[in-house]
Design a protein around this motif. Structure first.
Motif, PDB file in Angstrom:
ATOM      1  N   LYS A  13       1.077  -1.154   0.044  1.00 20.95           N
ATOM      2  CA  LYS A  13       0.273   0.149   0.047  1.00 20.95           C
ATOM      3  C   LYS A  13       1.162   0.919  -0.655  1.00 20.95           C
ATOM      4  O   LYS A  13       1.274   1.909   1.007  1.00 20.95           O
ATOM      5  N   ASP A  14       0.737   2.303  -1.289  1.00 25.49           N
ATOM      6  CA  ASP A  14       1.794   3.168  -1.300  1.00 25.49           C
ATOM      7  C   ASP A  14       2.672   3.154  -1.385  1.00 25.49           C
ATOM      8  O   ASP A  14       3.759   4.022  -0.949  1.00 25.49           O
ATOM      9  N   GLY A  15       3.420   1.757  -1.243  1.00 28.26           N
ATOM     10  CA  GLY A  15       5.156   1.461  -1.591  1.00 28.26           C
ATOM     11  C   GLY A  15       5.377   0.738  -0.794  1.00 28.26           C
ATOM     12  O   GLY A  15       6.918   0.608  -0.270  1.00 28.26           O
ATOM     13  N   TRP A  16       4.551   0.665   0.823  1.00 28.79           N
ATOM     14  CA  TRP A  16       5.352   0.604   2.485  1.00 28.79           C
ATOM     15  C   TRP A  16       4.798  -1.647   2.154  1.00 28.79           C
ATOM     16  O   TRP A  16       3.495  -1.506   1.340  1.00 28.79           O
ATOM     17  N   VAL A  17       5.523  -2.183   2.649  1.00 31.45           N
ATOM     18  CA  VAL A  17       5.045  -3.846   2.737  1.00 31.45           C
ATOM     19  C   VAL A  17       4.027  -3.660   3.992  1.00 31.45           C
ATOM     20  O   VAL A  17       4.237  -3.479   4.795  1.00 31.45           O
ATOM     21  N   ILE A  18       2.806  -3.762   3.581  1.00 29.36           N
ATOM     22  CA  ILE A  18       2.106  -4.515   5.295  1.00 29.36           C
ATOM     23  C   ILE A  18       2.263  -6.123   5.983  1.00 29.36           C
ATOM     24  O   ILE A  18       2.507  -6.670   5.475  1.00 29.36           O
ATOM     25  N   CYS A  19       2.062  -6.153   7.000  1.00 29.61           N
ATOM     26  CA  CYS A  19       2.609  -6.959   7.860  1.00 29.61           C
ATOM     27  C   CYS A  19       1.754  -7.860   7.308  1.00 29.61           C
ATOM     28  O   CYS A  19       0.589  -7.869   7.482  1.00 29.61           O
ATOM     29  N   PRO A  20       1.720 -10.097   6.673  1.00 37.34           N
ATOM     30  CA  PRO A  20       1.112 -10.253   5.936  1.00 37.34           C
ATOM     31  C   PRO A  20       0.553 -10.892   6.979  1.00 37.34           C
ATOM     32  O   PRO A  20      -0.708 -11.419   7.196  1.00 37.34           O
ATOM     33  N   LYS A  21       0.478 -11.085   8.657  1.00 36.93           N
ATOM     34  CA  LYS A  21       0.149 -11.592   9.709  1.00 36.93           C
ATOM     35  C   LYS A  21      -1.065 -10.753  10.167  1.00 36.93           C
ATOM     36  O   LYS A  21      -2.225 -11.386  10.395  1.00 36.93           O
ATOM     37  N   CYS A  22      -0.682  -9.729  10.948  1.00 42.08           N
ATOM     38  CA  CYS A  22      -1.714  -8.762  11.392  1.00 42.08           C
ATOM     39  C   CYS A  22      -2.413  -7.815  10.430  1.00 42.08           C
ATOM     40  O   CYS A  22      -3.208  -7.324  10.845  1.00 42.08           O
TER      41      CYS A  22
END
Length: 59
Positions: A13-22
């Motif tokens: 999202k917007d060039g950031w990797v979001i935690c796949p767990k939480c």
């Protein structure tokens, strides 16, 4: 360190990797070439994950 490999969808999202767990924390800013091989730690769910991302292959 575990030898297990877990594959799943990575949310970006917007060039950031979001935690796949939480799904609440920004873990890592993606580089312009879209390649990442690194261990990242989520401060929210307190787990370390290995990310191996190559977005140049998904065109």
């Amino acid at each position: 360190m575990r030898n297990e490999r877990e594959a799943g969808k990575i949310v970006i999202k917007d060039g950031w990797v979001i935690c796949p767990k939480c799904k609440t924390m920004k873990l890592l800013r993606l580089s312009p070439d879209g390649k990442v091989k690194a261990y990242v730690y989520c401060r929210h769910c307190k787990q370390e994950r290995y990310l191996d991302i190559d977005l140049s292959l998904s065109q």
